[in-house]
Design a protein around this motif. Structure first.
Motif, PDB file in Angstrom:
ATOM      1  N   ASN A 130       2.583  -6.261   2.095  1.00  0.00           N
ATOM      2  CA  ASN A 130       3.651  -7.222   1.862  1.00  0.00           C
ATOM      3  C   ASN A 130       3.202  -8.628   2.278  1.00  0.00           C
ATOM      4  OD1 ASN A 130       6.306  -7.902   1.025  1.00  0.00           O
ATOM      5  ND2 ASN A 130       6.861  -8.095   3.192  1.00  0.00           N
ATOM      6  N   ARG A 131       2.470  -8.723   3.400  1.00  0.00           N
ATOM      7  CA  ARG A 131       1.973 -10.025   3.849  1.00  0.00           C
ATOM      8  C   ARG A 131       1.029 -10.624   2.812  1.00  0.00           C
ATOM      9  NH1 ARG A 131      -2.036  -9.721   7.885  1.00  0.00           N
ATOM     10  NH2 ARG A 131      -0.952  -7.841   8.502  1.00  0.00           N
ATOM     11  N   ARG A 132       0.117  -9.831   2.263  1.00  0.00           N
ATOM     12  CA  ARG A 132      -0.798 -10.306   1.227  1.00  0.00           C
ATOM     13  C   ARG A 132      -0.037 -10.701  -0.036  1.00  0.00           C
ATOM     14  NH1 ARG A 132      -6.440 -10.669   2.080  1.00  0.00           N
ATOM     15  NH2 ARG A 132      -6.757  -9.708   4.093  1.00  0.00           N
ATOM     16  N   TYR A 133       0.931  -9.901  -0.410  1.00  0.00           N
ATOM     17  CA  TYR A 133       1.751 -10.199  -1.592  1.00  0.00           C
ATOM     18  C   TYR A 133       2.452 -11.549  -1.423  1.00  0.00           C
ATOM     19  CZ  TYR A 133       5.868  -9.947  -4.613  1.00  0.00           C
ATOM     20  OH  TYR A 133       6.869 -10.239  -5.508  1.00  0.00           O
ATOM     21  N   GLN A 134       3.041 -11.770  -0.244  1.00  0.00           N
ATOM     22  CA  GLN A 134       3.745 -13.035  -0.002  1.00  0.00           C
ATOM     23  C   GLN A 134       2.782 -14.220  -0.030  1.00  0.00           C
ATOM     24  OE1 GLN A 134       6.990 -13.406   0.087  1.00  0.00           O
ATOM     25  NE2 GLN A 134       7.345 -11.200  -0.087  1.00  0.00           N
ATOM     26  N   ARG A 135       1.581 -14.049   0.517  1.00  0.00           N
ATOM     27  CA  ARG A 135       0.582 -15.137   0.504  1.00  0.00           C
ATOM     28  C   ARG A 135       0.212 -15.544  -0.914  1.00  0.00           C
ATOM     29  NH1 ARG A 135      -4.690 -14.413   4.083  1.00  0.00           N
ATOM     30  NH2 ARG A 135      -5.232 -16.451   3.265  1.00  0.00           N
ATOM     31  N   ILE A 177       3.989   5.535  11.387  1.00  0.00           N
ATOM     32  CA  ILE A 177       3.482   4.253  11.892  1.00  0.00           C
ATOM     33  C   ILE A 177       2.371   3.719  10.986  1.00  0.00           C
ATOM     34  CG2 ILE A 177       2.206   3.202  13.804  1.00  0.00           C
ATOM     35  CD1 ILE A 177       3.900   4.998  15.668  1.00  0.00           C
ATOM     36  N   THR A 178       1.504   4.597  10.501  1.00  0.00           N
ATOM     37  CA  THR A 178       0.438   4.158   9.597  1.00  0.00           C
ATOM     38  C   THR A 178       1.014   3.607   8.301  1.00  0.00           C
ATOM     39  OG1 THR A 178      -1.045   5.810  10.533  1.00  0.00           O
ATOM     40  CG2 THR A 178      -1.652   4.889   8.397  1.00  0.00           C
ATOM     41  N   SER A 179       2.016   4.286   7.753  1.00  0.00           N
ATOM     42  CA  SER A 179       2.612   3.786   6.511  1.00  0.00           C
ATOM     43  C   SER A 179       3.348   2.471   6.740  1.00  0.00           C
ATOM     44  CB  SER A 179       3.534   4.828   5.895  1.00  0.00           C
ATOM     45  OG  SER A 179       4.625   5.089   6.736  1.00  0.00           O
ATOM     46  N   TRP A 234      -1.063  -6.612  -5.064  1.00  0.00           N
ATOM     47  CA  TRP A 234      -0.501  -6.382  -3.732  1.00  0.00           C
ATOM     48  C   TRP A 234       0.941  -5.892  -3.802  1.00  0.00           C
ATOM     49  CZ3 TRP A 234      -3.848  -5.633  -0.197  1.00  0.00           C
ATOM     50  CH2 TRP A 234      -5.072  -6.286  -0.235  1.00  0.00           C
ATOM     51  N   ARG A 235       1.676  -6.292  -4.845  1.00  0.00           N
ATOM     52  CA  ARG A 235       3.041  -5.774  -5.024  1.00  0.00           C
ATOM     53  C   ARG A 235       3.000  -4.285  -5.347  1.00  0.00           C
ATOM     54  NH1 ARG A 235       5.301  -5.108  -9.581  1.00  0.00           N
ATOM     55  NH2 ARG A 235       4.109  -6.726 -10.612  1.00  0.00           N
ATOM     56  N   ARG A 236       2.085  -3.861  -6.223  1.00  0.00           N
ATOM     57  CA  ARG A 236       1.941  -2.433  -6.544  1.00  0.00           C
ATOM     58  C   ARG A 236       1.549  -1.620  -5.319  1.00  0.00           C
ATOM     59  NH1 ARG A 236      -0.644  -4.208 -11.247  1.00  0.00           N
ATOM     60  NH2 ARG A 236      -2.651  -3.826 -10.278  1.00  0.00           N
ATOM     61  N   ASN A 237       0.624  -2.161  -4.527  1.00  0.00           N
ATOM     62  CA  ASN A 237       0.224  -1.454  -3.304  1.00  0.00           C
ATOM     63  C   ASN A 237       1.395  -1.313  -2.341  1.00  0.00           C
ATOM     64  OD1 ASN A 237      -2.342  -1.163  -4.231  1.00  0.00           O
ATOM     65  ND2 ASN A 237      -3.273  -2.657  -2.858  1.00  0.00           N
ATOM     66  N   ARG A 238       2.152  -2.388  -2.182  1.00  0.00           N
ATOM     67  CA  ARG A 238       3.310  -2.342  -1.294  1.00  0.00           C
ATOM     68  C   ARG A 238       4.323  -1.310  -1.777  1.00  0.00           C
ATOM     69  NH1 ARG A 238       7.552  -6.922  -1.823  1.00  0.00           N
ATOM     70  NH2 ARG A 238       7.773  -5.667  -3.687  1.00  0.00           N
ATOM     71  N   ASP A 239       4.598  -1.290  -3.075  1.00  0.00           N
ATOM     72  CA  ASP A 239       5.561  -0.332  -3.623  1.00  0.00           C
ATOM     73  C   ASP A 239       5.054   1.112  -3.500  1.00  0.00           C
ATOM     74  OD1 ASP A 239       7.063  -2.535  -4.217  1.00  0.00           O
ATOM     75  OD2 ASP A 239       6.624  -2.517  -6.377  1.00  0.00           O
TER      76      ASP A 239
END
Length: 194
Positions: A94-99, A84-86, A131-136
């Motif tokens: 992903n939300r930040r990346y999209q923004r 759940i945390t992940s 933010w893309r790197r963090n999401r990946d």
């Protein structure tokens, strides 16, 4: 001619001895496999025995199902807490990346004002990449947690029938060992009882 016959007899004797040795070796191998089957049958039918492959597949189908199969339900909150945390951080990144991706499109088109007035185009590109790197990276963390649950179920099923009776012990005791007739050495001895 006589020499050839003697040689043939020796050859026949050697072949007979080899044949008997091979038959005896095969008989030994067969009796070993019978003994092994007898040893594994009680383990598989015992109530403590858990099938590791079944635990692995259950855990791969649904995280935590292998732990439930192994009757280690206390591990579920830990596993699902990680999952759940992940998922939360995956959605957040992903939300930040999209923004920032939308902001980059707005700046490149130039029709609307910059949604982030403190950042120029290079700053927005850096944020998009960040933010893309963090999401990946969170995808990798999620995969690692998922794999950890499956490996834990597999190993726990293997160790389900492990003997942890009171007969197993480990003791540390002082010891005195004679070196010569008049002297002795004092030390510590480690005793393991199986």
């Amino acid at each position: 001619m006589k020499r050839i016959i003697v040689y043939s007899r020796n050859t026949i004797v050697v072949f007979i001895l080899l044949f008997l040795g091979i038959c005896e070796g095969n008989a030994q191998v067969e009796s070993d496999t019978v003994e092994r089957k007898e040893e594994t049958l009680p383990e598989e039918t015992s109530p403590k025995y858990k099938d590791p492959n079944k635990a692995l597949w259950l855990s791969l189908l649904l995280p935590g199902a292998g732990q439930v199969y192994n009757e280690k339900v206390w591990k579920l909150p830990i596993l699902y807490g990680g999952v759940i945390t992940s998922i939360y951080f995956l959605e957040f990144n992903n939300r930040r990346y999209q923004r920032f991706l939308v902001a980059l499109d707005i700046i490149r088109e130039g029709t609307e004002p910059n949604p982030f007035p403190n950042l120029n185009q290079d700053g927005i590109v850096r944020n998009v990449n960040y933010w893309r790197r963090n999401r990946d990276a969170i995808y990798l963390v999620f995969g690692a947690i998922y794999a950890f649950g499956a490996v834990d179920a597999f190993v726990d099923a293997h160790l389900a029938g492990f003997d942890v009776s009171d007969d197993l012990s480990f003791k540390i005791e002082p010891s005195v060992e004679p070196i010569m007739a008049s002297s002795a050495s004092v030390g510590i001895s480690l005793k393991i009882k199986f």
